[in-house]
Structures are given as structure tokens and as C-alpha cells.
Write a protein that holds these residues in place. Structure first.
Motif, PDB file in Angstrom:
ATOM      1  N   MET A  20       0.831  -1.195   0.000  1.00 57.92           N
ATOM      2  CA  MET A  20       0.000   0.000   0.000  1.00 57.92           C
ATOM      3  C   MET A  20       0.871   1.253   0.000  1.00 57.92           C
ATOM      4  O   MET A  20       0.577   2.229  -0.694  1.00 57.92           O
ATOM      5  CB  MET A  20      -0.929   0.011   1.217  1.00 57.92           C
ATOM      6  N   PHE A  21       1.957   1.241   0.765  1.00 58.42           N
ATOM      7  CA  PHE A  21       2.866   2.387   0.792  1.00 58.42           C
ATOM      8  C   PHE A  21       3.481   2.618  -0.589  1.00 58.42           C
ATOM      9  O   PHE A  21       3.544   3.751  -1.062  1.00 58.42           O
ATOM     10  CB  PHE A  21       3.971   2.148   1.832  1.00 58.42           C
ATOM     11  N   VAL A  22       3.914   1.544  -1.247  1.00 61.71           N
ATOM     12  CA  VAL A  22       4.499   1.658  -2.589  1.00 61.71           C
ATOM     13  C   VAL A  22       3.454   2.173  -3.572  1.00 61.71           C
ATOM     14  O   VAL A  22       3.736   3.039  -4.404  1.00 61.71           O
ATOM     15  CB  VAL A  22       5.094   0.308  -3.048  1.00 61.71           C
ATOM     16  N   PHE A  23       2.235   1.659  -3.479  1.00 59.71           N
ATOM     17  CA  PHE A  23       1.154   2.119  -4.352  1.00 59.71           C
ATOM     18  C   PHE A  23       0.916   3.613  -4.189  1.00 59.71           C
ATOM     19  O   PHE A  23       0.839   4.357  -5.173  1.00 59.71           O
ATOM     20  CB  PHE A  23      -0.142   1.360  -4.046  1.00 59.71           C
ATOM     21  N   TRP A  24       0.808   4.095  -2.970  1.00 56.01           N
ATOM     22  CA  TRP A  24       0.560   5.521  -2.735  1.00 56.01           C
ATOM     23  C   TRP A  24       1.748   6.379  -3.169  1.00 56.01           C
ATOM     24  O   TRP A  24       1.570   7.506  -3.630  1.00 56.01           O
ATOM     25  CB  TRP A  24       0.203   5.784  -1.269  1.00 56.01           C
ATOM     26  N   LEU A  25       2.955   5.861  -3.027  1.00 53.92           N
ATOM     27  CA  LEU A  25       4.139   6.579  -3.479  1.00 53.92           C
ATOM     28  C   LEU A  25       4.122   6.740  -4.997  1.00 53.92           C
ATOM     29  O   LEU A  25       4.373   7.837  -5.521  1.00 53.92           O
ATOM     30  CB  LEU A  25       5.394   5.839  -3.028  1.00 53.92           C
ATOM     31  N   ILE A  26       3.775   5.675  -5.717  1.00 53.35           N
ATOM     32  CA  ILE A  26       3.678   5.740  -7.181  1.00 53.35           C
ATOM     33  C   ILE A  26       2.545   6.665  -7.594  1.00 53.35           C
ATOM     34  O   ILE A  26       2.683   7.475  -8.513  1.00 53.35           O
ATOM     35  CB  ILE A  26       3.505   4.324  -7.774  1.00 53.35           C
ATOM     36  N   PHE A  31       0.708  11.803  -9.802  1.00 53.83           N
ATOM     37  CA  PHE A  31      -0.113  13.006  -9.666  1.00 53.83           C
ATOM     38  C   PHE A  31       0.726  14.264  -9.807  1.00 53.83           C
ATOM     39  O   PHE A  31       0.316  15.228 -10.452  1.00 53.83           O
ATOM     40  CB  PHE A  31      -0.837  13.006  -8.310  1.00 53.83           C
ATOM     41  N   VAL A  32       1.924  14.260  -9.248  1.00 58.59           N
ATOM     42  CA  VAL A  32       2.815  15.421  -9.362  1.00 58.59           C
ATOM     43  C   VAL A  32       3.202  15.650 -10.819  1.00 58.59           C
ATOM     44  O   VAL A  32       3.198  16.787 -11.300  1.00 58.59           O
ATOM     45  CB  VAL A  32       4.065  15.239  -8.465  1.00 58.59           C
ATOM     46  N   VAL A  33       3.517  14.589 -11.540  1.00 54.22           N
ATOM     47  CA  VAL A  33       3.886  14.721 -12.959  1.00 54.22           C
ATOM     48  C   VAL A  33       2.688  15.214 -13.767  1.00 54.22           C
ATOM     49  O   VAL A  33       2.815  16.082 -14.632  1.00 54.22           O
ATOM     50  CB  VAL A  33       4.430  13.386 -13.509  1.00 54.22           C
ATOM     51  N   TRP A  34       1.490  14.700 -13.489  1.00 53.57           N
ATOM     52  CA  TRP A  34       0.266  15.131 -14.169  1.00 53.57           C
ATOM     53  C   TRP A  34      -0.006  16.611 -13.901  1.00 53.57           C
ATOM     54  O   TRP A  34      -0.306  17.373 -14.808  1.00 53.57           O
ATOM     55  CB  TRP A  34      -0.899  14.267 -13.697  1.00 53.57           C
ATOM     56  N   LEU A  35       0.156  17.015 -12.647  1.00 50.06           N
ATOM     57  CA  LEU A  35      -0.047  18.422 -12.279  1.00 50.06           C
ATOM     58  C   LEU A  35       0.987  19.315 -12.959  1.00 50.06           C
ATOM     59  O   LEU A  35       0.664  20.408 -13.432  1.00 50.06           O
ATOM     60  CB  LEU A  35       0.015  18.568 -10.761  1.00 50.06           C
TER      61      LEU A  35
END
Length: 98
Positions: A20-26, A31-35
Motif C-alpha cells: 500500500m505504501f508503494v502504491f501511494w508513493l507511485i 499526480f505530481v507529474v500530471w499536475l
């Protein structure tokens, strides 16, 4: 069972938390790249309707849209000096000096 060993559901729980931690990190990185892509499109000028098209592509197809914008869209920017309007050399500054 000794004190430091993990068995059964405890192992699954620890692995689940790590996954779950890896999923949220990805997800956060994506999201940062999309933004970044949205902000980059909004800050720059494009010829014709390209700005609107790129906004629609990046919003509609987030992952594919960002990749397409990275490899194709950035080359379509109209080159201009983005700092020119804010150079501070204008009629407004001359009135303040008087």
C-alpha cells in the motif's frame, strides 16, 4: 511461537502495508507529474488551438496524455520570453519616479 517471528496473517498484513505504501508513493509521483504537465501547458503559449487540445488530452487520458505531452507537446510551444511583461520598465514606473 517465539517473540520475533511472524506467522500467517501477520506476514500478509506487513506485506500489505508495504504494498500500500508503494502504491501511494507511485500514485503521488504520478499526480505530481500530471499536475506539472497541466501547469506547464497553462503557463506557455501554443499556436492555434493546441493549448486547449493538450489540456483535454492530459485531463482525459492522464498517463498517456502526460507521456504524449512530454514527447510531442513540449516541442509545440511558441517560444517567447515569459519574463518580458514583468521587466519593470514601463510607463507606470516613470510616473512613480517623479
Amino acid at each position: 511461537m517465539t517473540g520475533g517471528e511472524m506467522h500467517g496473517f501477520e506476514i500478509i498484513g506487513a506485506v500489505g502495508i508495504a504494498m500500500m505504501f508503494v502504491f501511494w508513493l507511485i500514485f503521488a509521483a504520478g499526480f505530481v507529474v500530471w499536475l506539472w504537465a497541466l501547469v506547464d501547458i497553462l503557463r506557455h503559449e501554443f499556436s492555434g488551438n493546441n493549448k486547449l487540445i493538450w489540456l483535454l488530452v492530459v485531463i482525459s487520458l492522464p498517463l498517456l496524455g502526460v507521456l504524449l505531452y512530454w514527447f510531442i507537446g513540449r516541442e509545440q510551444k511558441v517560444s517567447s520570453d515569459v519574463h518580458a511583461p514583468f521587466s519593470g520598465h514601463g510607463e507606470d514606473n516613470k510616473e512613480e519616479e517623479r
